[in-house]
Design an enzyme around this catalytic site. Sequence first.
Site, PDB file in Angstrom:
ATOM      1  N   SER A 111       0.812  -1.213   0.000  1.00 30.25           N
ATOM      2  CA  SER A 111       0.000   0.000   0.000  1.00 30.25           C
ATOM      3  C   SER A 111       0.850   1.270   0.000  1.00 30.25           C
ATOM      4  CB  SER A 111      -0.953  -0.020   1.193  1.00 30.25           C
ATOM      5  OG  SER A 111      -0.386  -0.708   2.267  1.00 30.25           O
ATOM      6  N   GLU A 117       9.250  -3.805 -11.640  1.00 30.37           N
ATOM      7  CA  GLU A 117       8.793  -5.183 -11.831  1.00 30.37           C
ATOM      8  C   GLU A 117       7.328  -5.242 -12.226  1.00 30.37           C
ATOM      9  OE1 GLU A 117      11.199  -7.588  -8.388  1.00 30.37           O
ATOM     10  OE2 GLU A 117       9.110  -7.104  -8.128  1.00 30.37           O
ATOM     11  N   GLY A 168      11.922  -8.818  -5.446  1.00 27.74           N
ATOM     12  CA  GLY A 168      12.990  -8.138  -6.190  1.00 27.74           C
ATOM     13  C   GLY A 168      13.659  -7.052  -5.378  1.00 27.74           C
TER      14      GLY A 168
END
Length: 498
Positions: free
Chosen positions: A268, A290, A384
Amino acid sequence: MMTERIQKKEYLNKIMTAMEAASLIKDGMTIATSGFTPAGYPKEVPKALAERIKREGTGLKINLFTGASVGDELDGELARAGAIKRRLPYQTQKDCRDKINCGEIDYIDMHLSHVSDFVRYGFLGKVDIAIIEAIAITEEGYIIPSTSLGNTPAFVENAEAVIIEVNTRHPKELQGMHDIYQPLKPPNRKPIPIISPKDRIGDTFIKVKPDKVKAIVLSDIPDSVKSFPSIDETSQQMADNLIGFLENEVKKGRLPENLLPLQSGVGSVANAVLGGLVKSKFCNLSIYSEVIQDSVLDLIDSGKVNIASGSSLTLSPKGMERFCNNIKEYKSKIILRPQEISNSPEVIRRLGVISMNTAIEVDIYGNVNSTNIMGTKMMNGIGGSGDFTRNAFISIFTTPSTAKAGSISSIVPLVSHCDHTEHDVQIIITEQGVADLRGLSPKEKAKAIIDNCVHSSYKDMLREYFNKQMNKCHISHRLDEALSWHYKFLQTGTMKNS
Ligand code: COA
Protein backbone atom coordinates in the site's frame (compact mmCIF):
# COMPACT_ATOMS: atom_id res chain seq x y z
CA MET A 1 -12.08 -18.43 -32.34
CA MET A 2 -9.97 -21.50 -31.63
CA THR A 3 -7.89 -21.19 -34.83
CA GLU A 4 -7.46 -17.47 -34.19
CA ARG A 5 -5.83 -18.18 -30.83
CA ILE A 6 -4.14 -21.47 -31.78
CA GLN A 7 -2.77 -20.84 -35.24
CA LYS A 8 -0.53 -23.90 -35.54
CA LYS A 9 -2.85 -26.52 -37.01
CA GLU A 10 -0.80 -29.48 -35.70
CA TYR A 11 -1.45 -28.23 -32.17
CA LEU A 12 -5.25 -28.49 -32.43
CA ASN A 13 -5.11 -32.20 -31.66
CA LYS A 14 -3.16 -31.46 -28.47
CA ILE A 15 -6.15 -29.66 -26.97
CA MET A 16 -7.46 -31.55 -23.95
CA THR A 17 -9.35 -30.94 -20.71
CA ALA A 18 -7.58 -29.48 -17.68
CA MET A 19 -8.12 -32.81 -15.88
CA GLU A 20 -6.46 -34.75 -18.73
CA ALA A 21 -3.50 -32.34 -18.69
CA ALA A 22 -3.28 -32.53 -14.88
CA SER A 23 -2.96 -36.32 -15.15
CA LEU A 24 0.49 -35.78 -16.73
CA ILE A 25 1.70 -34.47 -13.34
CA LYS A 26 3.20 -37.18 -11.13
CA ASP A 27 4.32 -37.30 -7.51
CA GLY A 28 7.72 -35.66 -6.89
CA MET A 29 7.78 -33.67 -10.14
CA THR A 30 9.09 -30.12 -10.38
CA ILE A 31 6.46 -27.95 -11.99
CA ALA A 32 7.50 -24.47 -13.16
CA THR A 33 4.80 -22.03 -14.12
CA SER A 34 4.30 -18.61 -15.63
CA GLY A 35 2.98 -15.90 -13.32
CA PHE A 36 4.20 -12.80 -11.60
CA THR A 37 2.53 -10.78 -8.78
CA PRO A 38 -0.25 -12.27 -9.50
CA ALA A 39 -0.65 -11.94 -13.25
CA GLY A 40 -0.41 -14.39 -16.13
CA TYR A 41 -0.34 -17.61 -14.10
CA PRO A 42 -2.04 -20.88 -15.20
CA LYS A 43 -5.39 -21.46 -13.52
CA GLU A 44 -7.29 -24.41 -15.01
CA VAL A 45 -4.61 -27.12 -14.72
CA PRO A 46 -3.66 -26.39 -11.08
CA LYS A 47 -7.33 -26.30 -10.11
CA ALA A 48 -7.87 -29.66 -11.82
CA LEU A 49 -4.74 -31.09 -10.16
CA ALA A 50 -5.96 -30.02 -6.71
CA GLU A 51 -9.37 -31.55 -7.42
CA ARG A 52 -7.75 -34.81 -8.56
CA ILE A 53 -5.55 -34.99 -5.44
CA LYS A 54 -8.50 -34.34 -3.12
CA ARG A 55 -10.70 -36.86 -4.94
CA GLU A 56 -8.11 -39.63 -5.22
CA GLY A 57 -6.38 -38.94 -1.90
CA THR A 58 -3.08 -39.77 -3.61
CA GLY A 59 -0.88 -37.61 -1.37
CA LEU A 60 0.83 -36.37 -4.56
CA LYS A 61 3.30 -33.54 -3.90
CA ILE A 62 5.22 -31.33 -6.28
CA ASN A 63 7.97 -28.72 -6.17
CA LEU A 64 6.44 -25.49 -7.43
CA PHE A 65 8.53 -22.76 -9.11
CA THR A 66 6.93 -19.57 -10.40
CA GLY A 67 7.99 -16.06 -11.42
CA ALA A 68 6.71 -14.47 -8.22
CA SER A 69 3.37 -14.51 -6.39
CA VAL A 70 0.44 -16.17 -8.14
CA GLY A 71 -3.30 -16.31 -7.52
CA ASP A 72 -5.47 -18.55 -5.39
CA GLU A 73 -6.15 -20.96 -8.31
CA LEU A 74 -2.48 -22.01 -8.13
CA ASP A 75 -0.88 -21.36 -4.70
CA GLY A 76 -4.16 -21.49 -2.76
CA GLU A 77 -5.69 -24.58 -4.37
CA LEU A 78 -2.48 -26.59 -4.28
CA ALA A 79 -1.54 -25.54 -0.73
CA ARG A 80 -5.01 -26.48 0.56
CA ALA A 81 -4.72 -29.85 -1.24
CA GLY A 82 -1.41 -30.42 0.58
CA ALA A 83 0.28 -30.73 -2.82
CA ILE A 84 3.26 -28.39 -2.43
CA LYS A 85 6.47 -29.89 -1.07
CA ARG A 86 8.87 -27.11 -2.04
CA ARG A 87 8.05 -23.59 -3.19
CA LEU A 88 10.13 -20.79 -4.69
CA PRO A 89 10.83 -17.87 -5.14
CA TYR A 90 8.00 -15.61 -3.75
CA GLN A 91 4.39 -15.95 -2.59
CA THR A 92 1.67 -13.86 -1.00
CA GLN A 93 -1.19 -16.35 -0.64
CA LYS A 94 -2.48 -16.90 2.90
CA ASP A 95 -2.85 -20.72 2.90
CA CYS A 96 0.52 -21.15 1.25
CA ARG A 97 2.08 -18.76 3.79
CA ASP A 98 0.48 -20.64 6.71
CA LYS A 99 1.87 -23.96 5.45
CA ILE A 100 5.31 -22.42 5.06
CA ASN A 101 5.15 -21.08 8.60
CA CYS A 102 4.06 -24.38 10.11
CA GLY A 103 6.91 -26.16 8.33
CA GLU A 104 4.78 -28.17 5.89
CA ILE A 105 6.10 -26.42 2.78
CA ASP A 106 9.86 -25.93 2.34
CA TYR A 107 10.18 -22.38 1.08
CA ILE A 108 13.23 -21.05 -0.75
CA ASP A 109 13.03 -17.27 -0.58
CA MET A 110 15.13 -16.15 -3.55
CA HIS A 111 16.17 -12.95 -5.30
CA LEU A 112 13.84 -12.86 -8.30
CA SER A 113 16.69 -12.17 -10.73
CA HIS A 114 18.41 -15.42 -9.75
CA VAL A 115 15.70 -17.93 -10.60
CA SER A 116 16.07 -18.23 -14.39
CA ASP A 117 19.84 -18.62 -14.06
CA PHE A 118 19.52 -21.19 -11.28
CA VAL A 119 17.22 -23.25 -13.55
CA ARG A 120 19.49 -22.74 -16.58
CA TYR A 121 22.60 -23.77 -14.62
CA GLY A 122 20.89 -26.87 -13.21
CA PHE A 123 21.23 -25.65 -9.60
CA LEU A 124 17.60 -26.56 -8.86
CA GLY A 125 17.53 -29.96 -10.53
CA LYS A 126 15.48 -30.74 -13.62
CA VAL A 127 12.17 -29.09 -14.40
CA ASP A 128 9.69 -31.77 -15.42
CA ILE A 129 6.79 -29.70 -16.72
CA ALA A 130 6.36 -26.00 -17.44
CA ILE A 131 2.75 -24.79 -17.34
CA ILE A 132 2.47 -21.52 -19.19
CA GLU A 133 -0.45 -19.15 -19.67
CA ALA A 134 -0.59 -17.70 -23.18
CA ILE A 135 -2.89 -15.43 -25.11
CA ALA A 136 -2.19 -17.27 -28.35
CA ILE A 137 0.07 -19.66 -30.23
CA THR A 138 1.47 -18.55 -33.58
CA GLU A 139 1.55 -20.50 -36.87
CA GLU A 140 5.13 -21.51 -36.04
CA GLY A 141 3.99 -22.84 -32.66
CA TYR A 142 5.56 -19.96 -30.72
CA ILE A 143 3.96 -18.92 -27.42
CA ILE A 144 2.57 -15.40 -27.02
CA PRO A 145 2.60 -14.94 -23.22
CA SER A 146 -0.26 -13.25 -21.37
CA THR A 147 -0.06 -10.57 -18.65
CA SER A 148 3.39 -11.42 -17.28
CA LEU A 149 6.75 -12.79 -18.34
CA GLY A 150 8.46 -13.72 -15.08
CA ASN A 151 10.69 -16.77 -15.63
CA THR A 152 8.57 -18.15 -18.48
CA PRO A 153 11.23 -18.13 -21.25
CA ALA A 154 13.79 -19.98 -19.10
CA PHE A 155 11.17 -22.43 -17.80
CA VAL A 156 9.99 -23.24 -21.35
CA GLU A 157 13.54 -23.71 -22.58
CA ASN A 158 14.64 -25.93 -19.72
CA ALA A 159 11.52 -27.99 -18.95
CA GLU A 160 11.20 -31.50 -20.35
CA ALA A 161 7.53 -30.94 -21.27
CA VAL A 162 5.26 -27.92 -21.69
CA ILE A 163 1.54 -27.48 -21.06
CA ILE A 164 0.04 -24.29 -22.50
CA GLU A 165 -3.12 -22.71 -21.10
CA VAL A 166 -4.55 -20.44 -23.78
CA ASN A 167 -6.57 -17.86 -21.89
CA THR A 168 -9.17 -16.17 -24.06
CA ARG A 169 -10.07 -13.74 -21.25
CA HIS A 170 -6.93 -11.70 -21.98
CA PRO A 171 -7.14 -9.40 -25.03
CA LYS A 172 -5.13 -10.74 -27.96
CA GLU A 173 -3.91 -7.19 -28.52
CA LEU A 174 -1.39 -7.85 -25.72
CA GLN A 175 0.67 -9.39 -28.51
CA GLY A 176 3.66 -7.13 -29.13
CA MET A 177 4.03 -5.85 -25.55
CA HIS A 178 6.61 -8.45 -24.56
CA ASP A 179 10.34 -8.17 -25.13
CA ILE A 180 11.93 -11.57 -24.68
CA TYR A 181 15.69 -11.83 -24.36
CA GLN A 182 17.49 -14.80 -22.84
CA PRO A 183 21.12 -14.42 -21.78
CA LEU A 184 23.58 -17.14 -22.72
CA LYS A 185 25.36 -19.14 -20.04
CA PRO A 186 28.80 -17.92 -18.91
CA PRO A 187 31.46 -17.89 -20.31
CA ASN A 188 29.50 -16.92 -23.45
CA ARG A 189 27.24 -14.34 -21.82
CA LYS A 190 27.16 -10.92 -23.48
CA PRO A 191 26.24 -7.52 -22.00
CA ILE A 192 22.45 -7.00 -21.93
CA PRO A 193 22.07 -4.22 -24.52
CA ILE A 194 19.59 -2.03 -22.60
CA ILE A 195 20.78 1.53 -22.15
CA SER A 196 17.35 3.12 -21.72
CA PRO A 197 14.10 1.71 -20.24
CA LYS A 198 12.51 2.09 -23.68
CA ASP A 199 14.98 -0.24 -25.46
CA ARG A 200 13.57 -3.38 -27.01
CA ILE A 201 16.17 -6.11 -27.41
CA GLY A 202 14.35 -9.38 -28.10
CA ASP A 203 11.36 -11.21 -29.55
CA THR A 204 7.68 -10.78 -28.82
CA PHE A 205 7.16 -14.55 -28.54
CA ILE A 206 8.73 -17.58 -26.85
CA LYS A 207 10.11 -20.30 -29.09
CA VAL A 208 9.38 -23.88 -28.06
CA LYS A 209 10.17 -27.20 -29.73
CA PRO A 210 6.73 -28.51 -30.88
CA ASP A 211 7.34 -32.04 -29.58
CA LYS A 212 7.81 -30.64 -26.07
CA VAL A 213 4.23 -29.34 -26.04
CA LYS A 214 2.23 -32.16 -24.50
CA ALA A 215 -1.10 -30.44 -23.87
CA ILE A 216 -3.06 -27.33 -24.66
CA VAL A 217 -5.86 -26.34 -22.31
CA LEU A 218 -8.38 -23.55 -22.85
CA SER A 219 -9.09 -21.07 -20.09
CA ASP A 220 -11.28 -18.05 -19.50
CA ILE A 221 -10.41 -17.16 -15.88
CA PRO A 222 -9.19 -13.60 -15.17
CA ASP A 223 -6.10 -12.83 -13.08
CA SER A 224 -7.12 -12.33 -9.46
CA VAL A 225 -5.65 -8.89 -8.88
CA LYS A 226 -7.15 -6.97 -5.95
CA SER A 227 -7.77 -3.24 -5.93
CA PHE A 228 -5.75 -1.23 -3.40
CA PRO A 229 -7.60 0.21 -0.40
CA SER A 230 -7.73 4.01 -0.34
CA ILE A 231 -4.52 5.71 0.75
CA ASP A 232 -4.38 6.39 4.51
CA GLU A 233 -2.85 9.43 6.20
CA THR A 234 0.38 7.66 7.21
CA SER A 235 1.04 6.36 3.69
CA GLN A 236 0.28 9.79 2.28
CA GLN A 237 2.76 11.41 4.67
CA MET A 238 5.46 8.88 3.70
CA ALA A 239 4.77 9.55 0.02
CA ASP A 240 5.03 13.31 0.65
CA ASN A 241 8.33 12.82 2.52
CA LEU A 242 9.69 10.73 -0.32
CA ILE A 243 8.73 13.24 -2.98
CA GLY A 244 10.19 16.06 -0.86
CA PHE A 245 13.44 14.05 -0.65
CA LEU A 246 13.56 13.60 -4.45
CA GLU A 247 12.85 17.31 -5.02
CA ASN A 248 15.73 18.17 -2.72
CA GLU A 249 18.07 15.83 -4.60
CA VAL A 250 17.17 17.65 -7.83
CA LYS A 251 17.75 21.03 -6.12
CA LYS A 252 21.19 19.86 -5.00
CA GLY A 253 22.02 18.77 -8.58
CA ARG A 254 22.33 15.11 -7.65
CA LEU A 255 19.39 14.03 -9.81
CA PRO A 256 18.17 15.36 -13.18
CA GLU A 257 14.83 17.20 -13.23
CA ASN A 258 13.02 14.19 -14.67
CA LEU A 259 14.79 12.00 -12.06
CA LEU A 260 16.18 8.60 -13.14
CA PRO A 261 14.18 5.43 -13.89
CA LEU A 262 11.98 4.57 -10.93
CA GLN A 263 11.40 1.19 -9.33
CA SER A 264 8.56 0.86 -6.90
CA GLY A 265 7.92 -2.13 -4.66
CA VAL A 266 4.72 -3.81 -3.66
CA GLY A 267 2.14 -2.92 -1.03
CA SER A 268 0.00 0.00 0.00
CA VAL A 269 2.86 2.42 0.67
CA ALA A 270 4.36 1.78 -2.76
CA ASN A 271 0.94 2.50 -4.24
CA ALA A 272 0.70 5.79 -2.31
CA VAL A 273 4.14 6.84 -3.54
CA LEU A 274 3.23 6.31 -7.19
CA GLY A 275 -0.06 8.14 -6.53
CA GLY A 276 1.96 11.01 -5.03
CA LEU A 277 4.06 11.28 -8.19
CA VAL A 278 0.91 11.92 -10.23
CA LYS A 279 0.31 15.07 -8.15
CA SER A 280 4.00 16.09 -8.08
CA LYS A 281 5.64 18.56 -10.42
CA PHE A 282 7.93 15.90 -11.90
CA CYS A 283 7.41 15.04 -15.57
CA ASN A 284 9.01 13.02 -18.41
CA LEU A 285 9.56 10.22 -15.92
CA SER A 286 10.45 6.63 -16.76
CA ILE A 287 9.83 3.44 -14.85
CA TYR A 288 12.17 0.43 -14.76
CA SER A 289 10.45 -1.81 -12.27
CA GLU A 290 8.79 -5.18 -11.83
CA VAL A 291 5.09 -4.62 -11.58
CA ILE A 292 2.97 -2.36 -13.76
CA GLN A 293 -0.01 -1.64 -11.52
CA ASP A 294 -3.03 0.69 -11.81
CA SER A 295 -1.06 3.66 -10.49
CA VAL A 296 1.30 3.38 -13.48
CA LEU A 297 -1.71 3.85 -15.78
CA ASP A 298 -2.49 7.03 -13.78
CA LEU A 299 1.08 8.23 -14.35
CA ILE A 300 0.86 7.51 -18.09
CA ASP A 301 -2.58 9.17 -18.38
CA SER A 302 -1.40 12.27 -16.55
CA GLY A 303 1.47 12.55 -19.04
CA LYS A 304 4.05 12.14 -16.25
CA VAL A 305 5.53 8.86 -17.48
CA ASN A 306 6.80 8.31 -21.03
CA ILE A 307 7.82 4.69 -20.70
CA ALA A 308 7.21 1.93 -18.15
CA SER A 309 9.18 -1.32 -18.22
CA GLY A 310 8.23 -4.23 -15.95
CA SER A 311 7.66 -7.96 -15.81
CA SER A 312 3.90 -8.00 -15.29
CA LEU A 313 0.73 -6.13 -16.02
CA THR A 314 -0.86 -6.42 -12.59
CA LEU A 315 -4.10 -4.53 -13.07
CA SER A 316 -7.26 -4.62 -10.97
CA PRO A 317 -10.44 -5.53 -12.90
CA LYS A 318 -11.15 -1.79 -13.30
CA GLY A 319 -7.55 -1.14 -14.36
CA MET A 320 -7.76 -3.92 -16.95
CA GLU A 321 -10.95 -2.44 -18.37
CA ARG A 322 -9.23 0.93 -18.61
CA PHE A 323 -6.19 -0.69 -20.25
CA CYS A 324 -8.36 -2.47 -22.84
CA ASN A 325 -10.22 0.74 -23.69
CA ASN A 326 -6.97 2.49 -24.59
CA ILE A 327 -4.75 -0.45 -25.44
CA LYS A 328 -2.93 1.15 -28.39
CA GLU A 329 -1.68 4.09 -26.32
CA TYR A 330 -0.64 1.92 -23.34
CA LYS A 331 1.08 -0.60 -25.62
CA SER A 332 3.31 2.15 -26.97
CA LYS A 333 4.42 3.02 -23.42
CA ILE A 334 4.65 -0.32 -21.62
CA ILE A 335 7.22 -3.10 -22.16
CA LEU A 336 7.05 -6.49 -20.41
CA ARG A 337 10.37 -8.29 -19.86
CA PRO A 338 11.54 -11.55 -18.28
CA GLN A 339 12.32 -10.95 -14.58
CA GLU A 340 16.00 -11.72 -15.10
CA ILE A 341 16.03 -8.59 -17.32
CA SER A 342 13.60 -6.34 -15.37
CA ASN A 343 15.61 -7.16 -12.22
CA SER A 344 19.04 -7.49 -13.79
CA PRO A 345 21.72 -6.03 -11.50
CA GLU A 346 23.73 -5.08 -14.60
CA VAL A 347 20.88 -3.07 -16.14
CA ILE A 348 19.70 -1.55 -12.85
CA ARG A 349 23.20 -0.25 -12.11
CA ARG A 350 23.69 1.03 -15.68
CA LEU A 351 20.35 2.89 -15.81
CA GLY A 352 20.83 4.38 -12.33
CA VAL A 353 17.46 3.18 -11.05
CA ILE A 354 15.97 4.85 -7.96
CA SER A 355 14.64 1.96 -5.88
CA MET A 356 11.72 2.47 -3.47
CA ASN A 357 10.75 -0.55 -1.38
CA THR A 358 8.89 -1.18 1.85
CA ALA A 359 10.47 -2.53 5.03
CA ILE A 360 8.78 -4.49 7.79
CA GLU A 361 11.35 -3.18 10.28
CA VAL A 362 14.62 -1.28 10.26
CA ASP A 363 17.32 -1.13 12.92
CA ILE A 364 19.23 1.85 14.21
CA TYR A 365 22.19 1.05 11.95
CA GLY A 366 20.07 0.84 8.79
CA ASN A 367 19.69 -2.92 8.34
CA VAL A 368 16.28 -3.84 6.89
CA ASN A 369 13.94 -6.78 7.44
CA SER A 370 11.50 -7.14 4.52
CA THR A 371 10.34 -10.68 5.05
CA ASN A 372 10.05 -12.20 8.52
CA ILE A 373 7.63 -10.89 11.14
CA MET A 374 9.33 -11.06 14.56
CA GLY A 375 12.16 -12.89 12.84
CA THR A 376 10.20 -16.11 12.57
CA LYS A 377 7.02 -15.73 10.51
CA MET A 378 7.50 -15.46 6.75
CA MET A 379 5.35 -12.73 5.26
CA ASN A 380 5.89 -12.81 1.47
CA GLY A 381 9.57 -13.04 0.58
CA ILE A 382 12.40 -10.79 -0.54
CA GLY A 383 11.02 -10.58 -4.09
CA GLY A 384 12.99 -8.14 -6.19
CA SER A 385 13.80 -5.78 -3.34
CA GLY A 386 17.36 -7.13 -3.04
CA ASP A 387 17.99 -7.01 -6.80
CA PHE A 388 17.09 -3.33 -6.85
CA THR A 389 18.41 -2.16 -3.47
CA ARG A 390 21.92 -3.55 -3.94
CA ASN A 391 22.30 -2.01 -7.40
CA ALA A 392 20.28 1.20 -7.27
CA PHE A 393 21.53 4.74 -7.87
CA ILE A 394 19.71 5.63 -4.66
CA SER A 395 18.10 2.91 -2.53
CA ILE A 396 15.12 4.00 -0.43
CA PHE A 397 13.06 2.10 2.15
CA THR A 398 9.75 3.33 3.50
CA THR A 399 7.91 2.01 6.55
CA PRO A 400 5.34 3.43 8.95
CA SER A 401 7.20 4.19 12.20
CA THR A 402 4.88 1.84 14.14
CA ALA A 403 2.81 -1.24 13.42
CA LYS A 404 -0.18 -2.93 15.10
CA ALA A 405 -1.78 0.27 16.37
CA GLY A 406 1.46 1.55 17.87
CA SER A 407 2.33 -1.53 19.93
CA ILE A 408 5.34 -2.25 17.69
CA SER A 409 8.11 0.18 16.78
CA SER A 410 9.23 -0.45 13.20
CA ILE A 411 12.61 0.98 14.20
CA VAL A 412 14.27 -1.43 16.62
CA PRO A 413 17.72 -1.86 18.20
CA LEU A 414 18.48 -4.85 15.94
CA VAL A 415 16.36 -6.31 13.14
CA SER A 416 15.06 -9.77 13.95
CA HIS A 417 15.93 -10.92 10.40
CA CYS A 418 18.14 -9.13 7.88
CA ASP A 419 17.38 -8.95 4.15
CA HIS A 420 19.16 -5.71 3.24
CA THR A 421 22.31 -4.76 5.10
CA GLU A 422 23.43 -1.30 6.18
CA HIS A 423 25.91 -1.44 3.26
CA ASP A 424 23.07 -1.31 0.72
CA VAL A 425 20.41 0.82 2.40
CA GLN A 426 20.81 4.54 1.76
CA ILE A 427 17.58 6.31 2.72
CA ILE A 428 14.96 5.45 5.37
CA ILE A 429 11.60 7.20 5.25
CA THR A 430 8.74 7.00 7.76
CA GLU A 431 5.78 9.34 8.22
CA GLN A 432 7.98 11.09 10.82
CA GLY A 433 10.70 12.09 8.36
CA VAL A 434 13.73 11.10 6.29
CA ALA A 435 17.10 9.67 7.38
CA ASP A 436 19.79 10.07 4.74
CA LEU A 437 22.44 7.46 5.60
CA ARG A 438 24.79 8.07 2.68
CA GLY A 439 28.36 8.56 3.81
CA LEU A 440 27.56 8.15 7.51
CA SER A 441 29.33 5.91 10.02
CA PRO A 442 27.15 3.47 11.98
CA LYS A 443 26.99 5.83 14.98
CA GLU A 444 25.97 8.73 12.74
CA LYS A 445 23.39 6.51 11.02
CA ALA A 446 21.85 5.60 14.38
CA LYS A 447 21.54 9.26 15.32
CA ALA A 448 19.98 10.19 11.95
CA ILE A 449 17.45 7.35 12.12
CA ILE A 450 16.45 7.98 15.75
CA ASP A 451 16.19 11.77 15.27
CA ASN A 452 14.23 11.66 12.02
CA CYS A 453 12.25 8.43 11.69
CA VAL A 454 11.23 7.07 15.09
CA HIS A 455 7.77 7.58 16.59
CA SER A 456 7.69 9.78 19.72
CA SER A 457 6.52 6.82 21.88
CA TYR A 458 9.80 5.00 21.21
CA LYS A 459 12.34 7.80 20.71
CA ASP A 460 13.55 8.01 24.33
CA MET A 461 13.73 4.22 24.63
CA LEU A 462 15.90 3.94 21.52
CA ARG A 463 18.09 6.89 22.59
CA GLU A 464 18.63 5.20 25.93
CA TYR A 465 19.59 1.92 24.23
CA PHE A 466 21.95 3.70 21.87
CA ASN A 467 23.50 6.02 24.48
CA LYS A 468 24.42 3.07 26.67
CA GLN A 469 26.55 1.76 23.80
CA MET A 470 27.92 4.97 22.32
CA ASN A 471 31.65 5.27 21.80
CA LYS A 472 32.15 1.67 22.84
CA CYS A 473 33.02 0.44 19.34
CA HIS A 474 32.18 0.68 15.63
CA ILE A 475 28.78 -1.05 15.81
CA SER A 476 27.76 -1.59 19.36
CA HIS A 477 25.03 -3.84 20.74
CA ARG A 478 24.15 -5.27 24.12
CA LEU A 479 23.40 -8.82 23.09
CA ASP A 480 21.05 -9.37 26.04
CA GLU A 481 18.96 -6.36 25.01
CA ALA A 482 19.25 -6.23 21.22
CA LEU A 483 16.19 -8.44 20.57
CA SER A 484 14.47 -7.73 23.89
CA TRP A 485 11.95 -5.41 22.20
CA HIS A 486 10.66 -8.28 20.06
CA TYR A 487 10.68 -10.63 23.02
CA LYS A 488 8.71 -8.14 25.08
CA PHE A 489 6.10 -7.78 22.31
CA LEU A 490 5.66 -11.55 22.10
CA GLN A 491 5.31 -11.80 25.89
CA THR A 492 3.16 -8.75 26.62
CA GLY A 493 1.65 -7.59 23.30
CA THR A 494 3.59 -4.33 23.22
CA MET A 495 7.16 -3.08 22.82
CA LYS A 496 6.37 -0.09 25.06
CA ASN A 497 7.70 0.16 28.62
CA SER A 498 4.96 -0.36 31.18
N1 COA B 1 6.43 -5.94 13.09
C1 COA B 1 5.43 -6.84 13.02
N2 COA B 1 4.48 -6.82 12.06
C2 COA B 1 4.55 -5.83 11.15
C3 COA B 1 5.56 -4.85 11.18
C4 COA B 1 6.53 -4.94 12.20
N3 COA B 1 7.52 -4.05 12.28
N4 COA B 1 5.36 -4.01 10.14
C5 COA B 1 4.27 -4.44 9.48
N5 COA B 1 3.78 -5.54 10.09
C6 COA B 1 2.62 -6.32 9.69
C7 COA B 1 1.39 -5.45 9.45
O1 COA B 1 0.73 -5.19 10.66
C8 COA B 1 0.60 -6.33 8.52
O2 COA B 1 0.02 -7.37 9.28
P1 COA B 1 -1.40 -8.03 8.91
O3 COA B 1 -1.17 -8.77 7.62
O4 COA B 1 -1.67 -8.93 10.08
O5 COA B 1 -2.36 -6.88 8.78
C9 COA B 1 1.68 -6.98 7.64
O6 COA B 1 2.89 -6.88 8.40
C10 COA B 1 1.90 -6.25 6.31
O7 COA B 1 2.05 -4.90 6.57
P2 COA B 1 1.41 -3.77 5.61
O8 COA B 1 1.60 -2.45 6.31
O9 COA B 1 0.04 -4.16 5.21
O10 COA B 1 2.42 -3.87 4.44
P3 COA B 1 2.48 -3.59 2.91
O11 COA B 1 1.26 -4.07 2.19
O12 COA B 1 2.92 -2.21 2.66
O13 COA B 1 3.69 -4.62 2.54
C11 COA B 1 5.79 -5.72 2.91
C12 COA B 1 4.91 -4.51 3.22
C13 COA B 1 7.17 -5.48 3.47
C14 COA B 1 5.20 -6.99 3.52
C15 COA B 1 5.84 -5.88 1.34
O14 COA B 1 6.28 -4.67 0.78
C16 COA B 1 6.78 -6.99 0.92
O15 COA B 1 6.38 -8.13 0.85
N6 COA B 1 8.04 -6.64 0.63
C17 COA B 1 9.08 -7.60 0.26
C18 COA B 1 9.13 -7.82 -1.21
C19 COA B 1 9.40 -6.57 -1.98
O16 COA B 1 9.87 -5.58 -1.47
N7 COA B 1 9.08 -6.63 -3.26
C20 COA B 1 9.21 -5.50 -4.13
C21 COA B 1 10.45 -5.54 -4.91
S1 COA B 1 10.21 -4.90 -6.50
